[in-house]
Scaffold this motif. Structure first.
Motif, mmCIF file in Angstrom:
data_model
loop_
_atom_site.group_PDB
_atom_site.id
_atom_site.type_symbol
_atom_site.label_atom_id
_atom_site.label_comp_id
_atom_site.label_asym_id
_atom_site.label_seq_id
_atom_site.Cartn_x
_atom_site.Cartn_y
_atom_site.Cartn_z
ATOM 1 N N GLY A 36 14.551 86.458 1.439
ATOM 2 C CA GLY A 36 15.612 85.461 1.481
ATOM 3 C C GLY A 36 16.656 85.850 2.504
ATOM 4 N N VAL A 37 17.610 84.956 2.738
ATOM 5 C CA VAL A 37 18.614 85.219 3.769
ATOM 6 C C VAL A 37 19.971 84.695 3.323
ATOM 7 C CG1 VAL A 37 18.190 83.073 5.045
ATOM 8 C CG2 VAL A 37 19.026 85.108 6.266
ATOM 9 N N PHE A 38 21.010 85.400 3.755
ATOM 10 C CA PHE A 38 22.386 85.068 3.384
ATOM 11 C C PHE A 38 23.292 85.348 4.586
ATOM 12 C CE2 PHE A 38 26.179 86.671 0.616
ATOM 13 C CZ PHE A 38 26.815 85.447 0.707
ATOM 14 N N LYS A 39 24.060 84.355 4.975
ATOM 15 C CA LYS A 39 25.048 84.494 6.049
ATOM 16 C C LYS A 39 26.413 84.277 5.403
ATOM 17 C CE LYS A 39 26.587 84.523 10.412
ATOM 18 N NZ LYS A 39 26.461 85.661 11.332
ATOM 19 N N PRO A 40 27.052 85.331 4.893
ATOM 20 C CA PRO A 40 28.262 85.165 4.088
ATOM 21 C C PRO A 40 29.354 84.341 4.761
ATOM 22 C CG PRO A 40 27.498 87.430 3.960
ATOM 23 C CD PRO A 40 26.677 86.753 5.023
ATOM 24 N N ILE A 41 29.600 84.622 6.052
ATOM 25 C CA ILE A 41 30.662 83.927 6.783
ATOM 26 C C ILE A 41 30.180 83.624 8.190
ATOM 27 C CG2 ILE A 41 33.046 84.022 7.605
ATOM 28 C CD1 ILE A 41 33.578 86.168 5.468
ATOM 29 N N GLU A 42 30.390 82.389 8.611
ATOM 30 C CA GLU A 42 30.079 82.033 9.991
ATOM 31 C C GLU A 42 31.296 81.341 10.599
ATOM 32 O OE1 GLU A 42 26.857 79.558 12.727
ATOM 33 O OE2 GLU A 42 26.373 79.988 10.637
ATOM 34 N N THR A 43 31.758 81.866 11.726
ATOM 35 C CA THR A 43 32.893 81.251 12.406
ATOM 36 C C THR A 43 32.407 80.524 13.664
ATOM 37 O OG1 THR A 43 33.400 83.230 13.717
ATOM 38 C CG2 THR A 43 34.428 83.056 11.540
ATOM 39 N N GLY A 44 33.289 79.772 14.276
ATOM 40 C CA GLY A 44 32.889 78.971 15.435
ATOM 41 C C GLY A 44 32.063 77.769 15.032
ATOM 42 N N VAL A 45 32.299 77.255 13.814
ATOM 43 C CA VAL A 45 31.528 76.128 13.285
ATOM 44 C C VAL A 45 32.409 74.883 13.259
ATOM 45 C CG1 VAL A 45 30.297 75.198 11.291
ATOM 46 C CG2 VAL A 45 30.126 77.649 11.843
ATOM 47 N N ASP A 46 32.088 73.913 14.095
ATOM 48 C CA ASP A 46 32.821 72.647 14.067
ATOM 49 C C ASP A 46 32.265 71.737 12.981
ATOM 50 O OD1 ASP A 46 34.716 73.102 16.100
ATOM 51 O OD2 ASP A 46 33.189 72.773 17.633
ATOM 52 N N THR A 47 31.012 71.391 13.122
ATOM 53 C CA THR A 47 30.373 70.523 12.128
ATOM 54 C C THR A 47 29.033 71.084 11.667
ATOM 55 O OG1 THR A 47 29.336 69.232 13.902
ATOM 56 C CG2 THR A 47 31.447 68.429 13.051
ATOM 57 N N PHE A 48 28.477 72.012 12.413
ATOM 58 C CA PHE A 48 27.105 72.455 12.164
ATOM 59 C C PHE A 48 27.033 73.977 12.284
ATOM 60 C CE2 PHE A 48 22.607 73.029 13.508
ATOM 61 C CZ PHE A 48 21.997 72.362 12.448
ATOM 62 N N PRO A 49 26.680 74.690 11.198
ATOM 63 C CA PRO A 49 26.562 76.150 11.260
ATOM 64 C C PRO A 49 25.235 76.561 11.901
ATOM 65 C CG PRO A 49 26.075 75.395 9.040
ATOM 66 C CD PRO A 49 26.445 74.170 9.837
ATOM 67 N N HIS A 50 25.245 76.796 13.183
ATOM 68 C CA HIS A 50 24.005 77.017 13.927
ATOM 69 C C HIS A 50 23.234 78.243 13.438
ATOM 70 C CE1 HIS A 50 24.537 73.863 16.939
ATOM 71 N NE2 HIS A 50 25.828 74.146 16.904
ATOM 72 N N ASP A 51 23.928 79.352 13.209
ATOM 73 C CA ASP A 51 23.226 80.562 12.781
ATOM 74 C C ASP A 51 22.605 80.377 11.402
ATOM 75 O OD1 ASP A 51 24.003 81.699 15.135
ATOM 76 O OD2 ASP A 51 25.493 83.048 14.265
ATOM 77 N N ALA A 52 23.393 79.875 10.451
ATOM 78 C CA ALA A 52 22.883 79.669 9.094
ATOM 79 C C ALA A 52 21.725 78.680 9.096
ATOM 80 C CB ALA A 52 24.002 79.180 8.174
ATOM 81 N N SER A 53 21.820 77.648 9.920
ATOM 82 C CA SER A 53 20.758 76.641 9.987
ATOM 83 C C SER A 53 19.456 77.239 10.505
ATOM 84 C CB SER A 53 21.198 75.481 10.879
ATOM 85 O OG SER A 53 22.336 74.842 10.353
ATOM 86 N N LEU A 54 19.559 78.045 11.561
ATOM 87 C CA LEU A 54 18.361 78.687 12.107
ATOM 88 C C LEU A 54 17.747 79.648 11.101
ATOM 89 C CD1 LEU A 54 16.386 79.401 14.369
ATOM 90 C CD2 LEU A 54 18.104 81.005 15.261
ATOM 91 N N LEU A 55 18.580 80.463 10.488
ATOM 92 C CA LEU A 55 18.074 81.431 9.510
ATOM 93 C C LEU A 55 17.393 80.725 8.343
ATOM 94 C CD1 LEU A 55 21.119 83.884 9.442
ATOM 95 C CD2 LEU A 55 18.888 84.296 10.512
ATOM 96 N N LEU A 56 17.997 79.663 7.858
ATOM 97 C CA LEU A 56 17.414 78.935 6.735
ATOM 98 C C LEU A 56 16.091 78.283 7.130
ATOM 99 C CD1 LEU A 56 17.566 77.852 3.865
ATOM 100 C CD2 LEU A 56 18.914 75.928 4.729
ATOM 101 N N LYS A 57 16.043 77.701 8.312
ATOM 102 C CA LYS A 57 14.813 77.047 8.774
ATOM 103 C C LYS A 57 13.648 78.030 8.809
ATOM 104 C CE LYS A 57 12.962 74.386 12.685
ATOM 105 N NZ LYS A 57 13.278 73.805 14.031
ATOM 106 N N VAL A 58 13.902 79.232 9.302
ATOM 107 C CA VAL A 58 12.847 80.243 9.374
ATOM 108 C C VAL A 58 12.475 80.714 7.972
ATOM 109 C CG1 VAL A 58 12.257 82.537 10.242
ATOM 110 C CG2 VAL A 58 13.566 80.969 11.667
ATOM 111 N N CYS A 59 13.485 80.903 7.131
ATOM 112 C CA CYS A 59 13.235 81.370 5.764
ATOM 113 C C CYS A 59 12.433 80.347 4.958
ATOM 114 C CB CYS A 59 14.573 81.661 5.081
ATOM 115 S SG CYS A 59 14.431 82.425 3.456
ATOM 116 N N GLN A 60 12.717 79.076 5.151
ATOM 117 C CA GLN A 60 12.029 78.026 4.402
ATOM 118 C C GLN A 60 10.528 77.992 4.695
ATOM 119 O OE1 GLN A 60 14.503 74.715 5.602
ATOM 120 N NE2 GLN A 60 15.519 74.635 3.615
#
Length: 212
Positions: A36-60
């Motif tokens: 599994g994967v966890f990105k506790p805090i992501e900054t530089g996010v306007d509307t879309f958390p790019h890092d969390a989205s990529l990590l989740l996509k790969v994990c799924q």
């Protein structure tokens, strides 16, 4: 069985934590782990958390327990300002308990949880709580990702010193993407002499996974 945790950090920002975490998700899954994967805090996010989205996509792709999750489900906080969490959190809303609660929720969905930090070890989450404190509180083994650019020896040794001062178990690797042409002459001789077992994200990941 208590879930294993691996905290992925780096000597600073834009070093390759997310790139490395993606490779780790795939490698652990190939070895039969329910990862599994966890990105506790992501900054530089306007509307879309790019890092969390990529990590989740790969994990799924490798863990059915993450199939129905959204990017906001694998992160506790996102902020628009691309800065250290303490600075990005202009309204001071970060609650460390919420981060731990999210960690424990995601731990139920896997047998090894990869936790990707923000920036480097001494990046402030709150006024007195740094990323290294989170790694310590999670009782996680740490993987330190270091760069290949000129000056990285100093940054690597300083980060190692910090990890040792907090009595954290860690391994480390080099993400060879900057100053690639000069790395073998400018930096590698020191690593070869002092850390003959050093490895890179590009070569050595499988050996690291085999220690689990």
């Amino acid at each position: 069985m208590q879930v294993q945790s691996l905290f992925i950090t780096a000597t600073g920002t834009n070093i390759g934590k997310t790139h490395t975490t993606v490779k780790l998700i795939e490698a652990f899954a190939d070895k039969g782990f329910c990862v599994g994967v966890f990105k506790p805090i992501e900054t530089g996010v306007d509307t879309f958390p790019h890092d969390a989205s990529l990590l989740l996509k790969v994990c799924q792709k490798v863990n059915k327990n993450f199939k129905d999750l959204m990017p906001e489900d694998i992160t506790a906080y996102t902020f628009p300002l691309p800065a250290a969490p303490f600075c990005a959190d202009t309204e001071q809303i970060i609650d460390l308990n919420r981060i731990m609660e999210k960690y424990h929720e995601l731990s139920q969905l896997c047998d090894i949880l990869l936790v990707e930090g923000a920036g480097g070890l001494m990046v402030p989450v709150t006024k007195e709580y740094m990323m290294i404190n989170l790694a310590k509180e999670l009782n996680a083994k740490v993987l330190l990702v270091t760069p290949s650019k000129l000056g990285c020896i100093n940054d690597t040794l300083l980060s190692m010193s910090a990890l040792r001062s907090y009595d954290l178990e860690f391994d480390w690797c080099v993400n060879i993407f900057e100053d690639k042409e000069s790395f073998s002459e400018v930096t590698q001789p020191f690593y070869d002499a002092v850390f003959p077992e050093w490895w890179s994200v590009e070569e050595g990941l499988q050996r690291f996974i085999s220690t689990y």
